[in-house]
Design an enzyme around this catalytic site. Sequence first.
Site, PDB file in Angstrom:
ATOM      1  CG  LEU A   1      71.398  52.183  39.848  1.00 55.58           C
ATOM      2  CD1 LEU A   1      71.970  52.359  38.447  1.00 55.58           C
ATOM      3  CD2 LEU A   1      69.996  51.566  39.796  1.00 55.58           C
TER       4      LEU A   1
ATOM      5  CD  GLU B   1      77.192  57.877  41.031  1.00 54.24           C
ATOM      6  OE1 GLU B   1      77.318  59.124  41.069  1.00 54.24           O
ATOM      7  OE2 GLU B   1      77.603  57.174  40.092  1.00 54.24           O
TER       8      GLU B   1
ATOM      9  CB  SER C   1      64.959  57.853  43.247  1.00 52.43           C
ATOM     10  OG  SER C   1      64.687  57.095  44.423  1.00 52.43           O
TER      11      SER C   1
ATOM     12  NE  ARG D   1      61.802  49.209  41.452  1.00 52.30           N
ATOM     13  CZ  ARG D   1      61.846  50.195  40.578  1.00 52.30           C
ATOM     14  NH1 ARG D   1      61.020  50.184  39.533  1.00 52.30           N
ATOM     15  NH2 ARG D   1      62.688  51.198  40.723  1.00 52.30           N
TER      16      ARG D   1
ATOM     17  CD  GLN E   1      34.678  41.436  69.082  1.00 50.76           C
ATOM     18  OE1 GLN E   1      34.331  42.539  69.495  1.00 50.76           O
ATOM     19  NE2 GLN E   1      33.815  40.519  68.652  1.00 50.76           N
TER      20      GLN E   1
ATOM     21  CD  GLU F   1      65.898  45.643  44.172  1.00 48.49           C
ATOM     22  OE1 GLU F   1      65.103  45.596  43.215  1.00 48.49           O
ATOM     23  OE2 GLU F   1      66.604  44.695  44.526  1.00 48.49           O
TER      24      GLU F   1
END
Length: 383
Positions: A127, A129, A134, A244, A280, A367
């Site tokens: 997908l 490039e 995005s 996702r 702790q 993704e």
Amino acid sequence: MDAPAFALTETHRQFRDTLRRFAEDRVAPNAAKADREATYPQKSYDACVELELPSLGIPVEYGGAGADMVTQAIMAEELARVCASTSVTLLISKLGMLPVLNWGSEELKRTYVPRVASGECQASYCLSEADAGSDVAAMRTRAVRDGGDYLLSGTKYWVTNAGISDTYTVFAVTDPDAGRRGISCFIVEADWGVEVAPHEDKMGLRGSPTAAVSFDEVRVPASNLIGEEGMGFTIAMHTLDRSRPTIGAQAVGIAQGAIDYAAGYMQERTAFGKPIADLQGLRFMLAEMAMRNEAARTLVYRACSLVDNGDPEDELTMMGAMAKCFASDTAMAVSTDAVQLLGGYGFTKDFPVERFMRDAKITQIYEGTNQIQRVVIAKKLLG
């Protein structure tokens, strides 16, 4: 959403127990070498095929096990707990087949899906490039109709499993004047002329090969068009909504591996005459890590249950983005704290927590970056 819709069943719990033993016995021993040498963990993949894991998320009618999304998330998590590279190898083939399963012709389904389910073949998803990560609508890869074929030309970047996969699910522009409505989706076989560049030298996920993949007028039969012309953008977004949550599961697994290792180390390492687990301040760090990861896990399972229950698309889009974003941010924070808990040892490659930290980073990026996830979430909230 009612709690029972995403609570684990006894079958889920038994599957987790089985897969955890398998991952520790058959996958974990190969993880450090795959990372150190940046080599594909073939032994781990072969072991996964023996256990029929590639078939997990494939419908029964196409040679799969027909498992629900929560079960698939458990698989991704447990594999990532010991080797994130092996985890993504299983996830990427399912990602490559999702467009075929949801939009492809019956002929395409029968031709390609059973081979992926059996582990005979692997698939990649093409997908992104160079200038269209995005921003999917900015892609330049073209597919031009030529009689009964399409001529595919262009270059896709950041392709997971490049050079390993037998098929590539490729998004390309078929109508340059139509914007996102001019994008289409194809399944392309590796030996049709797909060119794979040298693998990237990555910070993390080094056992998973990533490279640019180029097409120079590669001839693709029109029958290998997935769906119809112009449906590519819809197919891509529909697919990512459903993948996702499993990236979120991978992130949860990375974080859990870091938590488990840090907890064991704290009980063995002594300082000031007692185990550092008695201090702790360090106990509180570990507790915070566990709380955050359990919240991430529950969010991932909820998103997966939306896929299983066929809930409204808008809700799935938002919940998938939330699950991926929150879980990957958690994995980065938790693995960084695990390095801190190990002190100087955590900064060396003799211990796996630095690998967990390096592997965690990519879950915030691929993704859809977490900045994009926040855009998606805000858009759904504000309309």
